[in-house]
Design a protein around this motif. Sequence first.
Motif, PDB file in Angstrom:
ATOM      1  N   THR A 157       0.839  -1.197   0.000  1.00 40.37           N
ATOM      2  CA  THR A 157       0.000   0.000   0.000  1.00 40.37           C
ATOM      3  C   THR A 157       0.875   1.249   0.000  1.00 40.37           C
ATOM      4  O   THR A 157       1.171   1.806  -1.052  1.00 40.37           O
ATOM      5  CB  THR A 157      -0.947  -0.040   1.210  1.00 40.37           C
ATOM      6  OG1 THR A 157      -0.205  -0.385   2.400  1.00 40.37           O
ATOM      7  CG2 THR A 157      -2.035  -1.089   1.005  1.00 40.37           C
ATOM      8  N   TRP A 158       1.359   1.648   1.169  1.00 41.17           N
ATOM      9  CA  TRP A 158       2.230   2.824   1.225  1.00 41.17           C
ATOM     10  C   TRP A 158       3.584   2.556   0.587  1.00 41.17           C
ATOM     11  O   TRP A 158       4.221   3.478   0.073  1.00 41.17           O
ATOM     12  CB  TRP A 158       2.403   3.266   2.679  1.00 41.17           C
ATOM     13  CG  TRP A 158       1.165   3.888   3.250  1.00 41.17           C
ATOM     14  CD1 TRP A 158       0.176   4.519   2.553  1.00 41.17           C
ATOM     15  CD2 TRP A 158       0.784   3.925   4.625  1.00 41.17           C
ATOM     16  NE1 TRP A 158      -0.801   4.953   3.411  1.00 41.17           N
ATOM     17  CE2 TRP A 158      -0.463   4.615   4.684  1.00 41.17           C
ATOM     18  CE3 TRP A 158       1.354   3.462   5.804  1.00 41.17           C
ATOM     19  CZ2 TRP A 158      -1.130   4.837   5.899  1.00 41.17           C
ATOM     20  CZ3 TRP A 158       0.695   3.680   6.998  1.00 41.17           C
ATOM     21  CH2 TRP A 158      -0.532   4.366   7.048  1.00 41.17           C
ATOM     22  N   GLY A 160       4.107   0.830  -2.113  1.00 41.56           N
ATOM     23  CA  GLY A 160       3.954   0.874  -3.566  1.00 41.56           C
ATOM     24  C   GLY A 160       4.302  -0.397  -4.299  1.00 41.56           C
ATOM     25  O   GLY A 160       4.346  -0.409  -5.535  1.00 41.56           O
ATOM     26  N   ASN A 168      -1.223  -4.227  -8.487  1.00 43.03           N
ATOM     27  CA  ASN A 168      -0.784  -3.060  -7.738  1.00 43.03           C
ATOM     28  C   ASN A 168      -2.011  -2.263  -7.305  1.00 43.03           C
ATOM     29  O   ASN A 168      -2.815  -1.836  -8.145  1.00 43.03           O
ATOM     30  CB  ASN A 168       0.140  -2.196  -8.597  1.00 43.03           C
ATOM     31  CG  ASN A 168       0.819  -1.110  -7.783  1.00 43.03           C
ATOM     32  OD1 ASN A 168       0.171  -0.163  -7.357  1.00 43.03           O
ATOM     33  ND2 ASN A 168       2.120  -1.245  -7.571  1.00 43.03           N
ATOM     34  N   GLY A 170      -2.238   0.701  -6.075  1.00 44.64           N
ATOM     35  CA  GLY A 170      -2.224   2.081  -6.532  1.00 44.64           C
ATOM     36  C   GLY A 170      -2.797   2.235  -7.926  1.00 44.64           C
ATOM     37  O   GLY A 170      -3.478   3.211  -8.236  1.00 44.64           O
ATOM     38  N   LYS A 175      -6.871   4.433  -2.219  1.00 41.45           N
ATOM     39  CA  LYS A 175      -6.326   5.507  -1.386  1.00 41.45           C
ATOM     40  C   LYS A 175      -6.612   5.213   0.079  1.00 41.45           C
ATOM     41  O   LYS A 175      -7.740   4.908   0.456  1.00 41.45           O
ATOM     42  CB  LYS A 175      -6.953   6.864  -1.749  1.00 41.45           C
ATOM     43  CG  LYS A 175      -6.438   8.006  -0.848  1.00 41.45           C
ATOM     44  CD  LYS A 175      -7.144   9.316  -1.103  1.00 41.45           C
ATOM     45  CE  LYS A 175      -6.592  10.418  -0.183  1.00 41.45           C
ATOM     46  NZ  LYS A 175      -7.290  11.714  -0.367  1.00 41.45           N
ATOM     47  N   THR A 361     -10.017   8.015  -7.213  1.00 37.45           N
ATOM     48  CA  THR A 361     -10.223   6.770  -6.488  1.00 37.45           C
ATOM     49  C   THR A 361     -11.451   6.059  -7.044  1.00 37.45           C
ATOM     50  O   THR A 361     -12.264   6.652  -7.750  1.00 37.45           O
ATOM     51  CB  THR A 361     -10.430   7.015  -4.986  1.00 37.45           C
ATOM     52  OG1 THR A 361     -11.594   7.836  -4.797  1.00 37.45           O
ATOM     53  CG2 THR A 361      -9.225   7.728  -4.391  1.00 37.45           C
TER      54      THR A 361
END
Length: 421
Positions: A157-158, A160, A168, A170, A175, A361
Motif C-alpha cells: 500500500t504505502w 507501492g 498493484n 495504486g 487511497k 479513487t
Amino acid sequence: MENNIYELQYAMDTFYFLVCGALVMWMAAGFAMLEAGLVRSKNTTEILTKNVALFSIACTMYLVCGYQIMYGGGYFLSGITEVDTAAVLGEFAAREDGFQGGSIYSGASDFFFQVVFVATAMSIVSGAVAERMKLWAFLAFAVVMTAVIYPMEGSWTWGGESVFGLYNLGDMGFKDFAGSGIVHLAGAAAALAGVILLGARKGKYGPNGEIRAIPGANLPLATLGTFILWMGWFGFNGGSVLKLGDIGNAHSVALVFLNTNAAAAGGLIGALLLGYLFFRKADLTMALNGALAGLVAITASPDTPLPLVATLIGFGGGLLVVLSILMMDKVKIDDPVGAISVHGVVGLYGLLVVPFTADGTSFFGQLAGALTIFVWVFGASLIVWLIIKTLFGLRVTEDQEYSGVDITECGMEAYPEFTTK
C-alpha cells in the motif's frame, strides 16, 4: 540566500514529522488508559503491561526488519547517523518547483513517524483479547505482527509494491491517506483471528444465548484515554500530509486537523443518539467508541472532504459502531473494548466512502485494497495464533481468569487497597 531557504524547509518538515510522530506515540497512552478503564480491576495491571511492552516490541522489531520489508533498503545499516548536507541542498536545487515540491526531511524522522504507526496497529489487538489471554502468548504474537505481518501489507500500500507480484493497488485507484485500512482494519483483522481461537470470557454469554454486560472498572480512565487518542490523531492524520513548509501544504495540514476533529465530534454525537434510542440512556462507552469510530472513518481521506461532510462521515461511523458492537455480541464474538467494531468495521467503512470525496479513487479499488489487507492479515494472524496455541496455549486457566490475570500473570494488583487480607 537560496540555500538558507532550503535548510529552513528541511528543518521545518523534519521538525513537523517529529512532533506529529510524538503525538502518535502519545496514542499509546490513550490505548493504555482506554483499555485499563474498560476491563475489570483484577485485569488492569496486565493490560497496562501489554500496552507498554507491545510498544517496545514494535519499535524494536520494526527497526530490525519491519521497515526494510515495508520500504526496502536496510534502514539500520544505512549510516542514518549522518546527513550529507550538500546532497540535500542539491536535491532541492535540482527541482523545477523549488521547495514547493515533495517532502525532503531526515530519514530518521521518517522512521520514527512510521514506527509509531506499527505500535498503533498492535495496540488494537490488546483490548480485543483482554482478560483471558496469556501475556507471553500475546507478546509472542506482537513480535510477528510488527516484524512481518503489518510491514508486508504496508509494502503493498504505502510501499507501492505489487501484491505478491500479481496486482498493484495504486493502479486500481486505492487511497488510504493515513491508515483506516492499513493500520486500523489490519489491527482489527489480527484481533478477530485471535478472538475466534480464544473464545469468550467466562460468564459473558449465558446457556440460552443471553448476553451479559461486564462493566469496565474505571470510566474516568476510559474517557481520559479517548481524549488522549483524539489529540494524538491530529499527529496521525496531520503528519500523513508529509510536508508543512509551503502555503499549499500548510493549508492541507490545517484542513486535515479540522476534518479530523469534526469527524470525531460527529461520531460521538451519532453513537450517543443511537445508543439513547436503543437503551434510553446516555451510554458513555458507546459515546467514547463513537468518537473513535469517527476518527477511524475519516482517516482514509481527511484531506478531501468539506468539514461538514467530514462531520457526516464521522456521524455515520458513530452509528455503525453501535450496530456493530451489538452484532458482535449476537454472534458471540467477545471484544471487551469494542476494538474490532471501531477499527475493523468502521475502518472498512472509512475506505469505502473515500470515492465520494476524493478524485482518482474508485469503489472497486477501495474494496480490493480492503480485501487484500483483511485476507492477508487475518490469514497470517490465524496461522500464527494457531502455532502459539499449539506450542504454549493462548488462554489462562479458568481459575486464573476468575482470580484475575493481574496476580497470575504479573504478580501484582493495580488497586491493592481494594484487597482485604
